[in-house]
Design a protein around this motif. Sequence first.
Motif, PDB file in Angstrom:
ATOM      1  N   LEU A  25       0.835  -1.193   0.000  1.00  0.00           N
ATOM      2  CA  LEU A  25       0.000   0.000   0.000  1.00  0.00           C
ATOM      3  C   LEU A  25       0.867   1.239   0.000  1.00  0.00           C
ATOM      4  N   GLU A  26       0.489   2.228  -0.763  1.00  0.00           N
ATOM      5  CA  GLU A  26       1.197   3.503  -0.774  1.00  0.00           C
ATOM      6  C   GLU A  26       0.872   4.286   0.501  1.00  0.00           C
ATOM      7  N   ALA A  27       1.732   5.246   0.815  1.00  0.00           N
ATOM      8  CA  ALA A  27       1.551   6.038   2.036  1.00  0.00           C
ATOM      9  C   ALA A  27       0.165   6.680   2.059  1.00  0.00           C
ATOM     10  N   GLY A  28      -0.526   6.455   3.158  1.00  0.00           N
ATOM     11  CA  GLY A  28      -1.833   7.068   3.345  1.00  0.00           C
ATOM     12  C   GLY A  28      -2.962   6.386   2.604  1.00  0.00           C
ATOM     13  N   GLU A  29      -2.690   5.273   1.898  1.00  0.00           N
ATOM     14  CA  GLU A  29      -3.701   4.638   1.060  1.00  0.00           C
ATOM     15  C   GLU A  29      -4.588   3.708   1.880  1.00  0.00           C
ATOM     16  N   ALA A  30      -5.884   3.703   1.569  1.00  0.00           N
ATOM     17  CA  ALA A  30      -6.793   2.736   2.165  1.00  0.00           C
ATOM     18  C   ALA A  30      -6.581   1.380   1.517  1.00  0.00           C
ATOM     19  N   CYS A  31      -6.783   0.325   2.289  1.00  0.00           N
ATOM     20  CA  CYS A  31      -6.624  -1.022   1.751  1.00  0.00           C
ATOM     21  C   CYS A  31      -7.721  -1.281   0.713  1.00  0.00           C
ATOM     22  N   PRO A  32      -7.371  -1.731  -0.502  1.00  0.00           N
ATOM     23  CA  PRO A  32      -8.395  -1.938  -1.532  1.00  0.00           C
ATOM     24  C   PRO A  32      -9.338  -3.097  -1.218  1.00  0.00           C
ATOM     25  N   LEU A  33      -8.930  -3.989  -0.300  1.00  0.00           N
ATOM     26  CA  LEU A  33      -9.772  -5.138   0.014  1.00  0.00           C
ATOM     27  C   LEU A  33     -10.738  -4.866   1.157  1.00  0.00           C
ATOM     28  N   CYS A  34     -10.221  -4.271   2.253  1.00  0.00           N
ATOM     29  CA  CYS A  34     -11.094  -4.060   3.428  1.00  0.00           C
ATOM     30  C   CYS A  34     -11.353  -2.588   3.720  1.00  0.00           C
ATOM     31  N   ALA A  35     -10.749  -1.684   2.952  1.00  0.00           N
ATOM     32  CA  ALA A  35     -10.942  -0.228   3.092  1.00  0.00           C
ATOM     33  C   ALA A  35     -10.396   0.330   4.402  1.00  0.00           C
ATOM     34  N   SER A  36      -9.518  -0.412   5.092  1.00  0.00           N
ATOM     35  CA  SER A  36      -8.933   0.103   6.336  1.00  0.00           C
ATOM     36  C   SER A  36      -8.025   1.288   6.048  1.00  0.00           C
ATOM     37  N   THR A  37      -7.971   2.225   6.977  1.00  0.00           N
ATOM     38  CA  THR A  37      -7.132   3.414   6.856  1.00  0.00           C
ATOM     39  C   THR A  37      -5.812   3.200   7.589  1.00  0.00           C
ATOM     40  N   PRO A  38      -4.784   4.001   7.294  1.00  0.00           N
ATOM     41  CA  PRO A  38      -3.515   3.860   8.028  1.00  0.00           C
ATOM     42  C   PRO A  38      -3.683   3.956   9.551  1.00  0.00           C
ATOM     43  N   PRO A  39      -4.436   4.934  10.095  1.00  0.00           N
ATOM     44  CA  PRO A  39      -4.584   4.956  11.555  1.00  0.00           C
ATOM     45  C   PRO A  39      -5.220   3.686  12.113  1.00  0.00           C
TER      46      PRO A  39
END
Length: 437
Positions: A25-39
């Motif tokens: 995942l690129e910096a700050g990107e949401a996961c394309p599978l589960c949509a989780s955020t970096p925080p």
Amino acid sequence: MNRHPAPTFQRTDAQCNLCGTGMHLEAGEACPLCASTPPQRVMRSVFQALPHGLLAQRTLAPAPGPHGLDERWFAGRATPADLALADRAGAIDALDNLSARGVVYLDGDGGAIGALLALNCAPCSVIAMDVAEPGGGARQRATLLLRDPADAARWLPWLQAWHGPGAVAASVVEDPFAALRTELAVWQAEQRECSFWWRDDDLVADSPALRRLAALSQRHDAPVLVAVIPAQADAELASASAGGMPTLVFCQHGWGHINHAGAGQPNSEFGPERDAHDAEADLARGGERMRALFGERFMPVMVPPWNKLSPALAARLPALGLGGVSQYLAEPHAPVAGLVRVDTHLDIVDWRNGAGVREPAALVERLVAILQMRRNGQLREPIGVLSHHRVMLDGTWRFLDQLLAVTAGFSCVRWLHPRDVFQGMTSMIQTEAQCAA
């Protein structure tokens, strides 16, 4: 003996730690599978570092909610949507809802959040982290707030072992009222009565801030002498304050709160530079306006704007129907026959910083010094706390609320009614009330 020896871990950041996808995942990107955020991924990583024994009252089992965030890790009203609080002020609200063993997770700078909590009288332990985001590798700041400092001490080595010693640090936001509790305990042990009173300045109209003042006063059973600017007072103020504000009484705050001092001189409305006839006329008009507005709720006490009052005019106050005067500690004065003077000693607003929030620890330090002066006989009047409801920020309101709560825990403390503070004025007050009727 340490039940939790220093841990060692082997892990990889090559996948999302919430759904397991191996996609980088690129910096700050949401996961394309589960949509989780970096925080959210960092938070999951934080709790994965802790063994089950350190998560008493919480669980490591995946939750049915999104991204495996388990609400049982948290206390109070926290839900998955609340866990990443970008607004630092949210930290204060979340901390207020914590149980004794609770924890709040926030994304953001732990140092800045800790400073904010200190300014808002919110003691806790802070674990600040600057860690790699699982699945992306970018650095993320995260903060844990814990009620119990013992929990913070136990959690720290595990978090440092997982993220690296330089990435995790702990600090403590101290209770600013600890020194006050210690001083009041001395008063109680010596069976002394510790008397406080409360003055609030610059009232001109009904407002949410005035209602907040009245509610706080009523909740803590601490009456307030409210200084009203007569020339600016709204005609509806008397009726607005009559019903639900029984703990407020009103006094005269000069006339128009207008500066008449010369260039380079401290602000004053009734200083020595004013023409005596004009000054007395303004005070007389102010008294008439106050009696018309408030009747028997008006106490004939003069609070000079900016706390400045010429000695010559002070000597004339009784003849103008004002039997009391209140300024600020250390303002020079001479005794006047028929005039009761009781000053305030602790101004809780930071005027040097745009009416900002004073550092609570510094306010408490000053208050303790004043209490010690009182206890040692260097000060003989009750201790006056000064507020300004129109300009106070949330941190100042919070300090005042907690000050009242702390003093309520000591039977030696009494918050005086203004009529008791200016008790030598009893006969004059009765006369003025009869005239107003």
